[in-house]
Design an enzyme around this catalytic site. Structure first.
Site, PDB file in Angstrom:
ATOM      1  N   GLU A  77     -79.092  18.029 -54.835  1.00 52.40           N
ATOM      2  CA  GLU A  77     -77.787  17.603 -55.371  1.00 52.40           C
ATOM      3  C   GLU A  77     -77.520  16.103 -55.665  1.00 52.40           C
ATOM      4  OE1 GLU A  77     -77.849  21.292 -52.994  1.00 52.40           O
ATOM      5  OE2 GLU A  77     -78.788  19.332 -52.626  1.00 52.40           O
ATOM      6  N   PHE A  94     -72.574  19.689 -49.806  1.00 51.86           N
ATOM      7  CA  PHE A  94     -73.699  19.011 -50.527  1.00 51.86           C
ATOM      8  C   PHE A  94     -73.171  18.213 -51.613  1.00 51.86           C
ATOM      9  CE2 PHE A  94     -75.464  23.628 -49.544  1.00 51.86           C
ATOM     10  CZ  PHE A  94     -75.900  22.968 -48.210  1.00 51.86           C
ATOM     11  N   HIS A 152     -66.657  26.614 -51.897  1.00 52.52           N
ATOM     12  CA  HIS A 152     -66.928  27.025 -50.261  1.00 52.52           C
ATOM     13  C   HIS A 152     -66.541  25.850 -49.259  1.00 52.52           C
ATOM     14  CE1 HIS A 152     -69.437  29.892 -52.647  1.00 52.52           C
ATOM     15  NE2 HIS A 152     -69.495  30.765 -51.541  1.00 52.52           N
ATOM     16  N   ASP A 154     -71.235  32.003 -42.911  1.00 52.23           N
ATOM     17  CA  ASP A 154     -72.288  30.850 -43.396  1.00 52.23           C
ATOM     18  C   ASP A 154     -72.244  29.944 -42.161  1.00 52.23           C
ATOM     19  OD1 ASP A 154     -72.823  32.256 -45.711  1.00 52.23           O
ATOM     20  OD2 ASP A 154     -72.025  30.701 -46.911  1.00 52.23           O
ATOM     21  N   ARG A 180     -63.874  29.773 -51.342  1.00 51.38           N
ATOM     22  CA  ARG A 180     -64.475  30.906 -51.274  1.00 51.38           C
ATOM     23  C   ARG A 180     -63.600  32.296 -51.131  1.00 51.38           C
ATOM     24  NH1 ARG A 180     -68.897  33.428 -46.914  1.00 51.38           N
ATOM     25  NH2 ARG A 180     -69.720  35.028 -48.018  1.00 51.38           N
TER      26      ARG A 180
END
Length: 313
Positions: A58, A83, A109, A117, A167
């Protein structure tokens, strides 16, 4: 009337940036090995020659985006918020923010609605991080149509922009065929009211709409403001609401430290000191679980908003 649909804003982003690229040949997209999840795969299929998969790197992705911006391109650099905003913060700050480059950082997300997650991926700090970068515009659209408008506005704006994606699928309520207009830095009053003002952003706006309807049935007249642009904040609209209703409840799927609530408090402390309660992730990490159940656990649902309003009143 536009079709009212239930769609995750990450998918709306993929659709929007692809449509934008059809009109503007300078639009390019970068991703960090997450195209299926961030929905940049929609763009990749249509414009493979303008899509760069940077792999799980990233920081390098942001550097490449900065370089493309110096060549006149309009790069959208996408990954999970943890990220693109978290891991790559130094590159966003020094390679994009400091030289004021025309890069659009995309954080998908975000928040605890990432669900299973778990805490490592449930980024509740991204808005706070991006707000600290001078000149950075911070967008958190609430539904499909607002995301379409936000992506276009981000491309039209010259300079760094952060766009937050969700999400979880959310019902659309903004209707572009019925007067809905998007303007950077301007909040939208979705419902007028005199007893209290609810200021919500992103996924929480649809929950706040449900809460306002439930409160109305109990005789509570709540005003609702949708803040799709957290920075620059629509201070005038917030101050007006504070003067007219006397109490503010902010609602965000983000840490209560550094996000929408703190932005509102800072504005009111300077312009119109007003009691404010911040409803959000209360300085803690999330954990793994079904997204809807997690939102309820953290009080980030219609029932939680109703309870917070009643407690304030």
């Amino acid at each position: 009337m536009a079709d009212m649909m239930k769609k995750a804003t990450r998918e709306s982003f993929g659709m929007a940036v692809t449509e934008l690229a059809e009109q503007n040949p300078n639009v390019v997209v970068l991703d960090a090995d997450l195209a299926e999840a961030t929905k940049t795969v929609i763009f990749k299929k249509k414009f493979p020659e303008r899509f760069i998969d940077c792999g799980i790197a990233e920081c390098n992705m942001i550097g490449i985006a900065a370089g493309l911006a110096t060549c006149g391109k309009i790069p959208f650099a996408a990954s999970f918020a943890m990220f693109s905003a978290g891991r790559a913060f130094e590159q966003v700050r020094n390679s994009v923010g400091y030289p004021k480059l025309n890069v659009k950082i995309v954080g998908s997300h975000a928040g605890i609605s990432v669900g299973e997650d778990g805490a490592t991926h449930q980024c509740c700090e991204d808005i706070a991080l991006m707000r600290t970068i001078p000149g950075m515009v911070v967008l958190n659209p609430s539904d499909h149509y607002e995301m379409l408008a936000a992506v276009k506005a981000a491309a039209d704006h010259y300079g760094p922009v952060y766009i937050r994606l969700g999400r979880l699928a959310v019902e659309s309520f903004n209707d572009p065929d019925n007067g809905y207009q998007f303007e950077l830095g301007k909040g939208i009053t979705l419902r007028d009211g005199k007893d209290i003002t609810i200021v919500a952003t992103g996924l929480m706006v649809s929950e706040a709409l449900k809460a306002v309807k439930a409160l109305e049935e109990e005789g509570i007249d709540a005003r609702l403001i949708n803040i799709h642009t957290v920075k620059p904040l629509d201070t005038d609209l917030i101050v007006k609401a504070a003067k007219e209703t006397g109490k503010i409840l902010t609602v965000e799927e983000h840490n209560v430290i550094g996000g929408l609530g703190d932005a509102v408090c800072a504005a009111l402390a300077q312009e119109c000191p007003t009691p404010v309660v911040k409803l959000g992730v209360n300085d803690c990490y999330g954990h793994s679980g079904p997204a809807v159940d997690l939102l309820k656990e953290f009080g980030l649902c219609a029932d939680g908003i109703v309870a917070a309003v009643k407690k304030m009143l």
